[in-house]
Design a protein around this motif. Sequence first.
Motif, PDB file in Angstrom:
ATOM      1  N   LYS A 193      -0.989 -37.231 -12.848  1.00 17.24           N
ATOM      2  CA  LYS A 193       0.565 -37.599 -12.653  1.00 17.24           C
ATOM      3  C   LYS A 193       0.688 -37.387 -10.789  1.00 17.24           C
ATOM      4  N   SER A 194      -0.131 -36.463 -10.314  1.00 23.57           N
ATOM      5  CA  SER A 194      -0.148 -36.233  -8.628  1.00 23.57           C
ATOM      6  C   SER A 194      -1.833 -36.515  -8.201  1.00 23.57           C
ATOM      7  N   ARG A 252      -5.579 -37.658 -17.393  1.00 19.30           N
ATOM      8  CA  ARG A 252      -5.041 -37.701 -18.598  1.00 19.30           C
ATOM      9  C   ARG A 252      -5.829 -38.457 -19.547  1.00 19.30           C
ATOM     10  N   ASP A 267      -5.938 -41.968 -18.165  1.00 23.27           N
ATOM     11  CA  ASP A 267      -4.783 -42.421 -17.101  1.00 23.27           C
ATOM     12  C   ASP A 267      -4.929 -41.408 -16.048  1.00 23.27           C
TER      13      ASP A 267
END
Length: 304
Positions: A159-160, A265, A156
């Motif tokens: 997040k940022s 991730r 994935d």
Amino acid sequence: MSQQSPDRSTASPPARPDASMSLLNNVMDHSLDDGYAEASARRKADGSAGLPRTLKSKLGLAAGLVVAALVVTLGAAEARISAPVLAKEREELIDRIDAETQAADTLESDVDELRSDVSERQRKALEKHGGDQGELVALLAGATPVEGPGVKLVVDDAKSTDQGGGGPRESTGFADTGRVRDRDMQRVVNGLWESGAEAIAINGQRLTALSAIRAAGDAILVDNRPLVPPYTVLAVGDGKKLATAFQDSADGLYLQALKESFDIRTSISDQSKVRLPAAPSLIVRTAEPKAAGSGAADTGKGTS
């Protein structure tokens, strides 16, 4: 000897409550400017105020009112006449749109049925002409669903996604190095194949020997089908051995470096059972022997 000032017999009148608002009082008491008031008084004295008093002026005013009423009446009548026509045209346009939409849906359904029929015939041909290894050929070609132990790998975006930094990831024109790219998924898939995977699917999209993983803008395409993160990769094989071999491979170390450097991730786990669907479309190619005496320019390509 100084004399005391005599006491005043009467007290000064109390101040008005609105004494501090003299400007507002003046505006309210003289709402109309004095010049305008004098001009209005002169017009009243001369008899020139109000509506025109001569017959010619009265007739002109009446004619103007009649013309205005006529224009309004004609506009209302025209709107009433054109309203049914516009409503009819709108209904006809809606009917045409509905008919074309239904025709397009019918054609799309026919295409899906034909595509399914062709895929089924191709799978049966692979199973029939594969000889003793028909099942293996169908499995490797992605013609049949497969179920068994394996691994589940999830990749994935960070997040940022705006992580900055340099290196080869920033030379491709993308400003955000925390986003998973098509070449990252290519390395993941190739690493799983190399580690012993028997069949692989990404987000339910079965991969074959002819599958392509490409990019279109920020989207990753698998066989021209766009995928959205997170990317779930299922691979059939010996779960523990496959997971260990992939993590120790060069592609597994590359994925770990992405996680440490760009906060991408990832997670991998062995599964007791995974199920992969058949490939939605297959390309069957056959090879033919090169004709005797053909020149060097003959490429000898197979036929589809």
